[in-house]
Design an enzyme around this catalytic site. Structure first.
Site, PDB file in Angstrom:
ATOM      1  N   GLY A   1       0.804  -1.212   0.000  1.00 54.08           N
ATOM      2  CA  GLY A   1       0.000   0.000   0.000  1.00 54.08           C
ATOM      3  C   GLY A   1       0.835   1.258   0.000  1.00 54.08           C
ATOM      4  O   GLY A   1       0.310   2.357  -0.212  1.00 54.08           O
TER       5      GLY A   1
ATOM      6  N   GLY B   1       3.389   1.670  -2.098  1.00 51.46           N
ATOM      7  CA  GLY B   1       4.008   1.816  -3.408  1.00 51.46           C
ATOM      8  C   GLY B   1       4.846   0.630  -3.815  1.00 51.46           C
ATOM      9  O   GLY B   1       5.117  -0.287  -3.043  1.00 51.46           O
TER      10      GLY B   1
ATOM     11  N   VAL C   1       8.428  -0.917  -4.997  1.00 49.67           N
ATOM     12  CA  VAL C   1       9.846  -0.651  -4.778  1.00 49.67           C
ATOM     13  C   VAL C   1      10.648  -1.414  -5.816  1.00 49.67           C
ATOM     14  O   VAL C   1      10.473  -2.624  -5.980  1.00 49.67           O
ATOM     15  CB  VAL C   1      10.286  -1.055  -3.360  1.00 49.67           C
ATOM     16  CG1 VAL C   1      11.760  -0.722  -3.155  1.00 49.67           C
ATOM     17  CG2 VAL C   1       9.445  -0.346  -2.318  1.00 49.67           C
TER      18      VAL C   1
ATOM     19  N   ASP D   1       4.530   1.652  11.628  1.00 48.76           N
ATOM     20  CA  ASP D   1       4.360   0.354  10.967  1.00 48.76           C
ATOM     21  C   ASP D   1       5.623  -0.501  11.134  1.00 48.76           C
ATOM     22  O   ASP D   1       6.155  -1.032  10.168  1.00 48.76           O
ATOM     23  CB  ASP D   1       4.046   0.554   9.486  1.00 48.76           C
ATOM     24  CG  ASP D   1       3.489  -0.707   8.832  1.00 48.76           C
ATOM     25  OD1 ASP D   1       2.991  -1.581   9.566  1.00 48.76           O
ATOM     26  OD2 ASP D   1       3.560  -0.818   7.593  1.00 48.76           O
TER      27      ASP D   1
END
Length: 719
Positions: free
Chosen positions: A427, A429, A431, A550
């Site tokens: 969520g 993006g 990489v 997170d």
């Protein structure tokens, strides 16, 4: 005439009866709480009590109030008051003592003054009292131990004075006693401490306590973290009995008047010199002060006069001093010229710009990347982090590749032509790993396509992230901004993440011919300590005092030496600014780089703190502490709190914290909870238990009880 006078009085009587009906419709608990609202001086910030309405039937929906159903009572009763850090000025009303089911009182970080009312301790269900950082005065409440189940008492940072009462020994269930930064005086009484069977934290620092340290403090076998008696007036020798305290405990005895030799037994062998600083008459290891030398140089010794060398009066001649000064000046001037030349050559080709004003992006346009003008042929750049200027129309035309870090330079075309593959998709993006033309790999995160009207906000946030420089935090090097693309370019960490490392064991043959995992106990402890250091830096020392929000193994990257790097901090804010789905197709990177389906999919996050699962709640540093505690438990147990297709059910424990706590409560063998691959490392048993204790303090359900990450890091460093 009498009738005319009668009716106004009659209607006035009815009006007051009507008002009283609504006031008395409020429960007794609500009426007691209104006394707190009335005790606060006016004017005050009304937001703290804006919904405390006397016309309500129950206070359970008031802000800061928590209730629960109690056996034998049809209505829910007040069990918690949390009105902290509201800048309230007033006194603590005695009526709060009538809340017989109150378990938690949290009024810290306000401006409450006066003494603590004795009647407060009629609330005999209290188990947590947080009154720290106020202006409370008076003596230590003598009747506080009338509360049979009191677990936590934090009265620190007030103006309480007088001795610490003898009847403190009646608080036998206390787990945390924090009286630091007050004006308590007198001796620390003996005979109190053997009564505490569950005390894990004792902090009496920054008071005016005198006398010697009681021998029986050495009987506090449950202490963990730090025994803090610093910044007092304690004197005499350090009791040898303190060596009987837990091995993982650290002392803080700084800034006292202690004397004699530091004992060398038990727990003392694990202490560093900082624990004993600023005690002039203290000697012995770990201080660099021999006790023999200390006795010889003691102010009380008749032979302590300083001895002078016979030649000490002979100084250097004036001529020799002048020659030495001239030589020094010449050397310094030469070094300065060399530095200036090297600096000029470096800046001519660094940071994506030069003093010619040309941009290093494949264009002849004037560069927007140079944040300072060229002066006399030299780029005037005193900042480690570039602050690029941007016109009002930036972000609407051609994209900008902005180097944040000094010495990091490459062209946009080079980035797009480079070989790349997808490392992960979430969520936050996609990489990519991108290998630049010079062979240097970087990680490129694609954030999305929106937010073209919020460039300044985006740039400010990225610059704040770019200023974070710590050995255990992934470093941001550059970013790209365009209306249809936002990219972050950071260091590439070569050995994957902790989540994969815990699942995939690289088996190699040891000296005994038996297989051993790559993640030995020493490596796991290294990962835990490094992660704690990085997270403590983000919380305490970074420009924004970041909250990660997170923390989990997939966001802890590892290099080839298994040094950890915290990734993905600050990204939620950037995603909100771009206001788009970063994983959507299209855009510059979506077209230029190949798409490979990632095996990392979104799952339920069981690393989050209990309060983080409440809709609308905002991340706090205590969230991170809880999440880090779960990561510690996973490092020790090898069990994941999240299901994964690559793991067996035996390796999954959705409520890992509860599973570990239950194991300790039932006194299960350590082998039932520790990762089987670690059982051969017998020497690590004490260290494993110490890390278990640190983890479980992080995983307290009450966020106020959890330690700061700085404290967590310090405790791990001592293991």
């Amino acid at each position: 005439m009498n009738h005319v006078q009668f009716f106004p009085h009659f209607f006035l009587f009815l009006f007051f009866q009507y008002q009283l009906f609504f006031v008395f419709s409020l429960s007794p608990d609500g009426l007691a709480l209104l006394s707190l609202k009335s005790a606060v001086d006016q004017p005050h910030d009304g937001s703290a009590f804006s919904d405390w309405n006397e016309n309500d039937s129950t206070p359970c929906r008031w802000s800061g109030i928590s209730c629960m159903n109690v056996t034998g009572n049809p209505d829910p009763r007040v069990v918690g008051i949390a009105v902290s850090a509201k800048n309230l000025r007033g006194y603590i009303p005695s009526e709060l003592g009538s809340l017989v089911y109150l378990r938690r009182l949290n009024l810290h970080t306000n401006n409450f003054y006066g003494s603590i009312p004795v009647q407060l301790f009629n609330a005999t269900s209290l188990h947590s009292i947080f009154l720290y950082s106020n202006n409370l005065s008076g003596s230590f409440p003598p009747s506080i131990c009338n509360i049979p189940s009191l677990r936590i008492l934090d009265l620190s940072n007030n103006s309480l004075s007088g001795p610490i009462a003898d009847n403190l020994k009646n608080c036998k269930q206390l787990q945390r006693l924090i009286l630091a930064r007050n004006k308590f005086s007198g001796e620390i009484r003996t005979g109190i401490w053997p009564e505490f069977e569950n005390l894990v934290q004792l902090d009496l620092s920054s008071n005016e306590l005198s006398g010697s340290i009681p021998e029986d403090i050495g009987e506090l076998k449950t202490l963990s973290g730090t025994l803090n008696l610093s910044f007092n007036h304690l004197s005499g020798r350090i009791p040898k009995s303190l060596g009987n305290l837990p091995v993982t405990l650290s002392f803080d005895l700084r800034n006292n008047n202690l004397s004699g030799e530091i004992p060398q037994t038990g727990t003392f062998s694990n202490q560093g010199p900082t624990a004993f600083l600023n005690n002039p008459r203290l000697c012995g290891f770990p201080l660099q002060k021999s006790c023999r030398n200390s006795e010889q140089s003691s102010p009380d010794s008749p032979n302590s006069a300083p001895a002078y060398d016979n030649n000490s009066k002979k100084g250097l001649s004036p001529g020799l001093i002048i020659l030495i000064s001239l030589a020094d000046a010449a050397v310094i001037a030469f070094i300065g010229l060399v530095i200036v030349y090297v600096y000029w050559k470096k800046n001519e080709n660094s940071n994506g710009c030069s003093c010619t004003g040309k941009r290093k992006l494949g264009s002849n346009e004037k560069s927007h990347l140079c944040s300072f003008p060229c002066i006399n042929g030299f780029k005037n750049n005193d900042s480690e982090v570039e602050e690029p200027e941007k016109s009002e129309g930036a972000g609407k035309g051609e994209g900008e590749l902005v180097a944040i870090d000094k010495g990091f330079s490459f062209e946009l075309d080079e980035l797009l032509r480079a070989s790349a593959y997808v490392l992960g998709k979430s969520g936050l993006g996609i990489v990519y790993k991108v290998v630049l033309g010079n062979g240097v790999p970087v990680a490129v995160r694609r954030l999305g396509e929106g937010g073209e009207q919020r460039y300044k906000e985006f740039a400010a946030e990225v610059q704040a992230i770019g200023k974070v420089k710590h050995p255990n935090v992934v470093r941001l090097r550059a970013y790209y901004w365009a209306p249809d693309e936002k990219l972050l370019i950071s260091n590439f960490i070569s050995n994957g993440n902790l989540a994969n490392a815990l699942r995939v064991y690289v088996v190699r043959l040891g000296q005994n011919g038996q297989p051993s995992p790559s993640l030995s106990w020493s490596i796991r402890l290294r990962i835990a300590k490094g992660t704690a250091r990085g997270l403590a830096y983000l919380h305490e020392c970074s420009p924004r005092k970041f909250v990660h929000g997170d923390i989990k193994p997939s966001n802890i990257l590892l290099d080839n030496d298994f040094q950890p790097y915290i990734a993905d901090f600050g990204l939620n804010r950037l995603i909100n600014i771009t206001g788009n789905n970063p994983s959507s197709s299209g855009g510059l990177m979506g077209a230029a780089l190949p798409y490979i389906k990632s095996s990392q999919t979104e799952r339920t996050n069981n690393y989050r703190a209990p309060e983080a699962k409440i809709p609308g709640s905002r991340p706090t540093q205590k969230w991170d502490v809880y999440s880090f505690g779960v990561v510690l438990l996973e490092l020790i147990t090898g069990k994941s709190p999240e299901p994964s297709p690559s793991t067996s059910t035996a390796m999954e424990v959705p409520d890992l914290v509860r599973w570990v706590r239950k194991g300790f409560e039932e006194e299960n063998p350590l082998s039932d909870m520790v990762d089987p691959s670690l059982l051969q490392e017998v020497h690590a048993k004490k260290e494993v238990l110490a890390v278990f204790r640190v983890a479980l303090t992080c995983n307290e359900g009450d966020p106020e009880i959890r330690p700061r990450m700085k404290t967590v890091s310090e405790n791990l460093e001592r293991i």
